[in-house]
Design a protein around this motif. Sequence first.
Motif, PDB file in Angstrom:
ATOM      1  N   ASN A 265      -8.170  -2.921 -11.301  1.00 65.59           N
ATOM      2  CA  ASN A 265      -6.779  -2.739 -11.684  1.00 65.59           C
ATOM      3  C   ASN A 265      -6.707  -2.274 -13.122  1.00 65.59           C
ATOM      4  OD1 ASN A 265      -6.287  -5.306 -13.498  1.00 65.59           O
ATOM      5  ND2 ASN A 265      -7.400  -6.012 -11.673  1.00 65.59           N
TER       6      ASN A 265
ATOM      7  N   ASP B 236       3.901   2.228  -1.798  1.00 70.11           N
ATOM      8  CA  ASP B 236       4.984   2.105  -2.771  1.00 70.11           C
ATOM      9  C   ASP B 236       5.624   3.471  -2.976  1.00 70.11           C
ATOM     10  OD1 ASP B 236       6.645   1.672  -4.881  1.00 70.11           O
ATOM     11  OD2 ASP B 236       5.184   0.569  -6.082  1.00 70.11           O
TER      12      ASP B 236
ATOM     13  N   ASN C  57       0.781  -1.233   0.000  1.00 70.07           N
ATOM     14  CA  ASN C  57       0.000   0.000   0.000  1.00 70.07           C
ATOM     15  C   ASN C  57       0.816   1.289   0.000  1.00 70.07           C
ATOM     16  OD1 ASN C  57      -2.756  -1.159   0.140  1.00 70.07           O
ATOM     17  ND2 ASN C  57      -1.941  -2.025   2.028  1.00 70.07           N
TER      18      ASN C  57
ATOM     19  N   THR D  55       3.723   4.138  -7.820  1.00 71.23           N
ATOM     20  CA  THR D  55       2.978   3.246  -8.694  1.00 71.23           C
ATOM     21  C   THR D  55       2.144   2.282  -7.875  1.00 71.23           C
ATOM     22  OG1 THR D  55       4.720   3.356 -10.362  1.00 71.23           O
ATOM     23  CG2 THR D  55       3.154   1.527 -10.526  1.00 71.23           C
ATOM     24  N   LYS D  56       0.891   2.171  -8.209  1.00 69.41           N
ATOM     25  CA  LYS D  56       0.027   1.210  -7.527  1.00 69.41           C
ATOM     26  C   LYS D  56       0.373  -0.189  -7.987  1.00 69.41           C
ATOM     27  CE  LYS D  56      -3.513  -0.586  -5.315  1.00 69.41           C
ATOM     28  NZ  LYS D  56      -3.509  -0.755  -3.858  1.00 69.41           N
ATOM     29  N   GLN D  57       0.921  -0.992  -7.059  1.00 71.49           N
ATOM     30  CA  GLN D  57       1.285  -2.363  -7.399  1.00 71.49           C
ATOM     31  C   GLN D  57       0.050  -3.249  -7.414  1.00 71.49           C
ATOM     32  OE1 GLN D  57       4.191  -3.144  -8.453  1.00 71.49           O
ATOM     33  NE2 GLN D  57       5.306  -1.277  -7.876  1.00 71.49           N
TER      34      GLN D  57
END
Length: 512
Positions: A186, A158, A156, A162-164
């Motif tokens: 996503n 990063d 949560n 960037t949203k992993q």
Amino acid sequence: MEAETNNINNNLNNNNIMDDETNDFVDEAPTFIDMNSAVEVNVDYSNIDDDEMMDDNNDAKLADQQSASSSTPSRQIVDQSKATFKTHTDAIYAISSYYNPQTHTLSILSGGGDDRANLHTISTSSTGIQNTNTIPLTHPHTDSISCVAFNTPFINNDVSGTKQQNLMAVGSYDGSIILYNGDGNNENNTNVGQLIHVLEGPSDVEFLTFHPKGGTVLLAGSIADGTIWMYHTPTKSCLQVFVGHDKGGVTSGAFTPDGKSVVSVGQDGTCRVWAPKKGVCKHVFRLMDSSSGGGGGEDGGPGAGLTCLAVGGGTDGQLVLCGGEDDNAYVVHISGKKLVATLPHFDDTPNASNTTTGGGMNEDDEEMEEGEARSIEAVGFCSANIPGTAHWCATGGVDGILKIWNMNVATGGSSAQLRQRCVRPDLPDTGGVMAITKLAWHTSQPLVICSYTDGVICVWDVRVGNLVSSLTGHEDMINDMCVNFVNGGNNPVAVIVTGSDDKMVKMFEFHA
């Protein structure tokens, strides 16, 4: 019923994942609500195109058959679970769970001897369970599912911005490691449970664990060839293969909480510390004397080995606790490269004052009877959030006894004292035949939750050794257990998810 509380804020420093000297990412503590309704879910596999299942001829299934043949007589069991999933057709070996406080959903991964993995979800509100669902995961495995894991708790924060991707990993004794999508929202517009990639890896995958500071690095170990593989999941590439365990496989492994080291234990009786970035072994703790069987049997195969481990102990987080098949557990300090204490779990001395140093067993240890199983199956460190228990740890053995130890490392010593010996009152004082299979410490109370081979879950107050609660519902051995502590505050609810030889996944609650 208690209304759902706000999220727990648990912000930590974030740094680079793979740098040996820095960290990144944070575990987000979940929250939960009280539940009062029990549900059962069944899944129809008839629409799934799959290969015919293989014969049950692997070691885990043979162990199940032996266990069933020696099981206790049938008894009336009161089901105290809040939810039950009857979606597997064979014993369940692997469980992982995660609660999402934004969606109020508990997600459960399960896998077992039917060569299948399932994703179960329980949607909740302040009034209880609203909906349950099961998604069969589609990869056609040809052997038992041995391990499962979520990366969701770790992704949560990063630092790259960037949203992993939320991922689920499934490992099998057929040598496959499968990545599935864990989130329907996503950028790739893939569905929850959709297969993303099949990783090339070791044979007979024994464990999986994600990096605690980011969740984009996955660790996998082999019970067959003794190797440990490390993957970068965004690029689906192998970063390192750690080679060093010999005369047997790797039984357990983990990243240290700071993410700077990998620790593994194996059938060769060693605990090894690895540098993730360089891929080299930084230190080897040879915890078992080869003359007593550790690290090699008479035929050159594995003898008494190490079965389990826990990381992150002590005020500096550098203590590692290893359970062995030689009567003992071992506490090592990985940065100091020192054996801190040997814990003689099978010393039956009834008092709580016996101590042992890093040099070996207590002199009062009884002789091991020939052929008697004396293995430690579960270990764990007490949470640092519980006042007065910073140096406590727990060991659970095939004798069915939970032992609580105090490690006197704060004063610079190298010893440990037995504080409590927790024996179920419904069994003989020797612990009977109901072995402990898993244990978990409560995050804010001096409590330990244990699962047993008769399907019972016990909650112990380890300050005084009293049994606080027994949770029943399973009809056979509990093979795996995962505990989420939710609702935050000083008294979170323990949400306990278990998988059993009875082919059922169950969810229980415990309110301290």
